[in-house]
Design an enzyme around this catalytic site. Structure first.
Site, PDB file in Angstrom:
ATOM      1  N   CYS A 259       0.889  -1.172   0.000  1.00  0.00           N
ATOM      2  CA  CYS A 259       0.000   0.000   0.000  1.00  0.00           C
ATOM      3  C   CYS A 259       0.918   1.210   0.000  1.00  0.00           C
ATOM      4  CB  CYS A 259      -0.881  -0.017   1.247  1.00  0.00           C
ATOM      5  SG  CYS A 259      -2.017  -1.402   1.298  1.00  0.00           S
ATOM      6  N   ALA A 260       1.385   1.584  -1.169  1.00  0.00           N
ATOM      7  CA  ALA A 260       2.589   2.409  -1.239  1.00  0.00           C
ATOM      8  C   ALA A 260       2.358   3.914  -1.271  1.00  0.00           C
ATOM      9  CB  ALA A 260       3.399   2.017  -2.473  1.00  0.00           C
ATOM     10  N   ALA A 261       1.202   4.355  -1.763  1.00  0.00           N
ATOM     11  CA  ALA A 261       1.027   5.786  -2.040  1.00  0.00           C
ATOM     12  C   ALA A 261       0.867   6.598  -0.751  1.00  0.00           C
ATOM     13  CB  ALA A 261      -0.189   5.977  -2.935  1.00  0.00           C
ATOM     14  N   PRO A 262       1.449   7.802  -0.703  1.00  0.00           N
ATOM     15  CA  PRO A 262       2.155   8.529  -1.771  1.00  0.00           C
ATOM     16  C   PRO A 262       3.641   8.191  -1.915  1.00  0.00           C
ATOM     17  CG  PRO A 262       1.917   9.934   0.163  1.00  0.00           C
ATOM     18  CD  PRO A 262       1.238   8.652   0.500  1.00  0.00           C
ATOM     19  N   LYS A 265       7.386   5.677   2.315  1.00  0.00           N
ATOM     20  CA  LYS A 265       8.156   4.533   2.834  1.00  0.00           C
ATOM     21  C   LYS A 265       8.834   3.775   1.694  1.00  0.00           C
ATOM     22  CE  LYS A 265       5.174   4.366   6.847  1.00  0.00           C
ATOM     23  NZ  LYS A 265       4.084   5.211   6.286  1.00  0.00           N
ATOM     24  N   ASP A 329       1.638  -1.173   4.883  1.00  0.00           N
ATOM     25  CA  ASP A 329       1.274   0.067   5.597  1.00  0.00           C
ATOM     26  C   ASP A 329      -0.212   0.264   5.283  1.00  0.00           C
ATOM     27  OD1 ASP A 329       1.276   2.504   6.842  1.00  0.00           O
ATOM     28  OD2 ASP A 329       2.393   3.564   5.283  1.00  0.00           O
ATOM     29  N   CYS A 382      -1.033   4.049  10.861  1.00  0.00           N
ATOM     30  CA  CYS A 382      -0.855   5.292  11.634  1.00  0.00           C
ATOM     31  C   CYS A 382      -2.092   5.474  12.514  1.00  0.00           C
ATOM     32  CB  CYS A 382      -0.598   6.495  10.735  1.00  0.00           C
ATOM     33  SG  CYS A 382      -1.851   6.778   9.482  1.00  0.00           S
TER      34      CYS A 382
HETATM   35  C1  LIG Z   1      -1.505   4.619   4.879  1.00  0.00           C
HETATM   36  S1  LIG Z   1      -1.561   4.869   3.176  1.00  0.00           S
HETATM   37  C2  LIG Z   1       0.054   4.360   2.687  1.00  0.00           C
HETATM   38  C3  LIG Z   1       1.129   5.388   2.949  1.00  0.00           C
HETATM   39  C4  LIG Z   1       2.439   5.036   2.280  1.00  0.00           C
HETATM   40  N1  LIG Z   1       2.920   3.721   2.653  1.00  0.00           N
HETATM   41  C5  LIG Z   1       3.531   6.050   2.554  1.00  0.00           C
HETATM   42  O1  LIG Z   1       4.369   5.831   3.432  1.00  0.00           O
HETATM   43  O2  LIG Z   1       3.565   7.076   1.875  1.00  0.00           O
HETATM   44  C6  LIG Z   1      -2.533   3.523   2.664  1.00  0.00           C
HETATM   45  C7  LIG Z   1      -2.650   3.358   1.178  1.00  0.00           C
HETATM   46  O3  LIG Z   1      -3.275   2.102   0.942  1.00  0.00           O
HETATM   47  C8  LIG Z   1      -3.968   2.183  -0.283  1.00  0.00           C
HETATM   48  N2  LIG Z   1      -4.886   1.013  -0.319  1.00  0.00           N
HETATM   49  C9  LIG Z   1      -6.058   0.846   0.306  1.00  0.00           C
HETATM   50  N3  LIG Z   1      -6.555  -0.371   0.052  1.00  0.00           N
HETATM   51  C10 LIG Z   1      -5.670  -0.996  -0.758  1.00  0.00           C
HETATM   52  C11 LIG Z   1      -5.614  -2.267  -1.377  1.00  0.00           C
HETATM   53  N4  LIG Z   1      -6.585  -3.167  -1.194  1.00  0.00           N
HETATM   54  N5  LIG Z   1      -4.556  -2.570  -2.159  1.00  0.00           N
HETATM   55  C12 LIG Z   1      -3.558  -1.655  -2.354  1.00  0.00           C
HETATM   56  N6  LIG Z   1      -3.565  -0.433  -1.799  1.00  0.00           N
HETATM   57  C13 LIG Z   1      -4.592  -0.108  -1.005  1.00  0.00           C
HETATM   58  C14 LIG Z   1      -4.613   3.547  -0.226  1.00  0.00           C
HETATM   59  O4  LIG Z   1      -4.951   3.993  -1.517  1.00  0.00           O
HETATM   60  C15 LIG Z   1      -3.497   4.371   0.444  1.00  0.00           C
HETATM   61  O5  LIG Z   1      -2.729   5.011  -0.538  1.00  0.00           O
END
Ligand SMILES: C[S@@+](CC[C@H](N)C(=O)[O-])C[C@H]1O[C@@H](n2cnc3c(N)ncnc32)[C@H](O)[C@@H]1O
Length: 443
Positions: A259-262, A265, A329, A382
């Site tokens: 779950c990489a965006a933005p 990490k 994450d 978080c």
């Molecule tokens: C907490 S944020 C991640 C922050 C990121 N790791 C960083 O450090 O910048 C959670 C992310 O999970 C994504 N997300 C939610 N459900 C998901 C899924 N089933 N598969 C992949 N990504 C998912 C969201 O779009 C969001 O961008």
């Protein structure tokens, strides 16, 4: 103190922002899509202050005018009451009241009730102490969080819930991560000194700015010399990479950032691991994933990126594809970062936590088969709620006997005494609220 020339217009727009949050829109989203750019910095400051005192302001408004007025009037009144409650007062009473009346006159929906706004704000000035004491009895007013949120925190953190709520009202610290692939810490700090920016190192790459500055003013920001990332979030990459150790002879570690965006990490993993790791960065949200690409480009880093639902690996991975390390994450309530986003408690509903916990569980269960035996999965959120942290992990480990828990900080809460040294007492700023659990797959 004189009123800034645009205060009435800023109040008018901040009240609209408050209404948008009431209708369920995030303040960040509203500020970027609907607030006029020229007014944005001032409106943002007013709106965030109002959100930090919204519980109190709503209770005061109720006392001052028990019949709920039109939402536009309610929002303007609550905004001004929040600003009156805030210490130190951002504006003298007469300035705020006269500008609030000006703001009310600017809009047809509030114009007719400008006198009511004037009367309520002046009465608050006269009866402040009594009104504060009266509203102190209401949980939501006392703590400026919905009552269910306060109850939940009290149950989850019986020794620290009050500190947690108080911390959530504070301005967040600005913490950066210096990119050692592009500069050195001492060189970057020297450039800050030359530019008159006070910057204090907190570790090998973390730096705290006592006076926040816009990122464009930071030395080498556009060239990828630094990124904004809280201390708690900066723990992810070292936790996973240190667990893995040096890569095998056969090639770099194959890592998945699920779950990489933005991309904060993802970038830290790549900055730290260099050629020792190859990273696949997934996110289910295409527009958010494009921010990962932008960030990596700015920082001079490379990863494979893919829009995908991480919980369903059969849709994005080869049948036999497995990873040495997985960072999960997970999407969560974001209850650990309320001081950065004070709209969060007002946007969430009590049921959301169970829904989020189900998503996290599905992600854990979906990804686990894609971890190599002996590999590590780092789970983090978080969040300060146990259902998204310790309870989630206990359930997972109880159902997956090949999941072995390895040392990790667990619940990090922004209260010094509570973290038992796991973040290091830097003596200057508290980390965001976070949860970290490290799992190793039995080999
Ligand atoms: C907490 S944020 C991640 C922050 C990121 N790791 C960083 O450090 O910048 C959670 C992310 O999970 C994504 N997300 C939610 N459900 C998901 C899924 N089933 N598969 C992949 N990504 C998912 C969201 O779009 C969001 O961008």
């Amino acid at each position: 103190m004189t009123a800034p020339p645009q205060l009435a217009a800023q109040l008018q727009w901040a009240a609209r922002g408050l209404q948008a949050v009431q209708a369920g829109q995030s303040s960040t989203d509203w500020l970027t899509t609907q607030c006029p750019p020229a007014l944005r910095p001032g409106v943002q400051a007013l709106l965030l202050t109002a959100l930090r005192h919204w519980g109190r302001a709503q209770a005061l408004r109720q006392q001052l005018t028990p019949k709920t007025p039109h939402p536009a009037v309610d929002a303007l009144l609550c905004l001004c009451l929040a600003l009156r409650v805030h210490e130190p007062a951002p504006y003298p009473e007469h300035t705020l009241v006269s500008q609030a009346v000006e703001a009310a006159k600017k809009e047809p929906r509030t114009k007719a009730l400008a006198a009511l706004i004037n009367a309520c704000l002046r009465r608050f000035g006269r009866e402040r102490e009594a009104l504060m004491a009266l509203t102190d009895r209401e949980t939501q007013a006392r703590w400026n969080h919905p009552a269910w949120w306060v109850d939940r925190l009290r149950a989850d953190h019986p020794d620290h819930w009050q500190d947690l709520l108080a911390q959530a009202q504070q301005h967040p610290p600005m913490v950066l991560r210096v990119n050692l692939r592009r500069t050195t810490l001492s060189d970057w700090l020297d450039r800050c000194r030359q530019m008159g920016i006070e910057a204090r190192p907190l570790g090998a790459v973390a730096v705290w700015l006592p006076q926040p500055v816009p990122v464009q003013r930071l030395p080498g920001f556009d060239q990828g010399h630094c990124s904004v990332q809280d201390l708690a979030a900066q723990m992810a990459a070292p936790l996973l990479l240190d667990a893995l150790g040096p890569p095998p002879q056969t090639g770099p570690w194959q890592l998945l950032d699920a779950c990489a965006a933005p991309g904060g990490k993802t970038a830290h993993l790549l900055e730290r691991a260099g050629a020792d790791a190859e990273v696949l960065a997934l996110d289910v949200d295409a527009s958010r994933l494009s921010r990962v690409r932008d960030n990596l480009l700015r920082l001079g880093l490379r990863a494979r990126t893919q829009v995908a639902d991480a919980a369903c690996p059969d849709t994005w991975a080869e049948p036999a594809e497995v990873f040495d390390g997985i960072l999960l994450d997970a999407p969560c309530s974001a209850s650990g970062i309320v001081r950065r986003h004070p709209d969060i408690p007002w946007l969430r509903r009590p049921d959301d936590l169970d829904g989020l916990a189900r998503q996290q569980r599905a992600l854990l269960e979906g990804l686990w088969p894609r971890l190599k035996p002996g590999g590590f999965l780092l789970y983090c959120t978080c969040s300060v709620f146990r259902v998204e942290g310790e309870t989630q992990l206990e359930t997972f480990v109880a159902h997956n006997t090949d999941a072995l828990r390895r040392p990790a900080p667990g619940h990090l809460i922004p209260v010094k005494a509570a973290n038992r040294g796991s973040v290091g007492d830097n003596g200057v700023c508290e980390p965001d609220g976070f949860f970290y659990a490290l799992l190793q797959k039995a080999g």
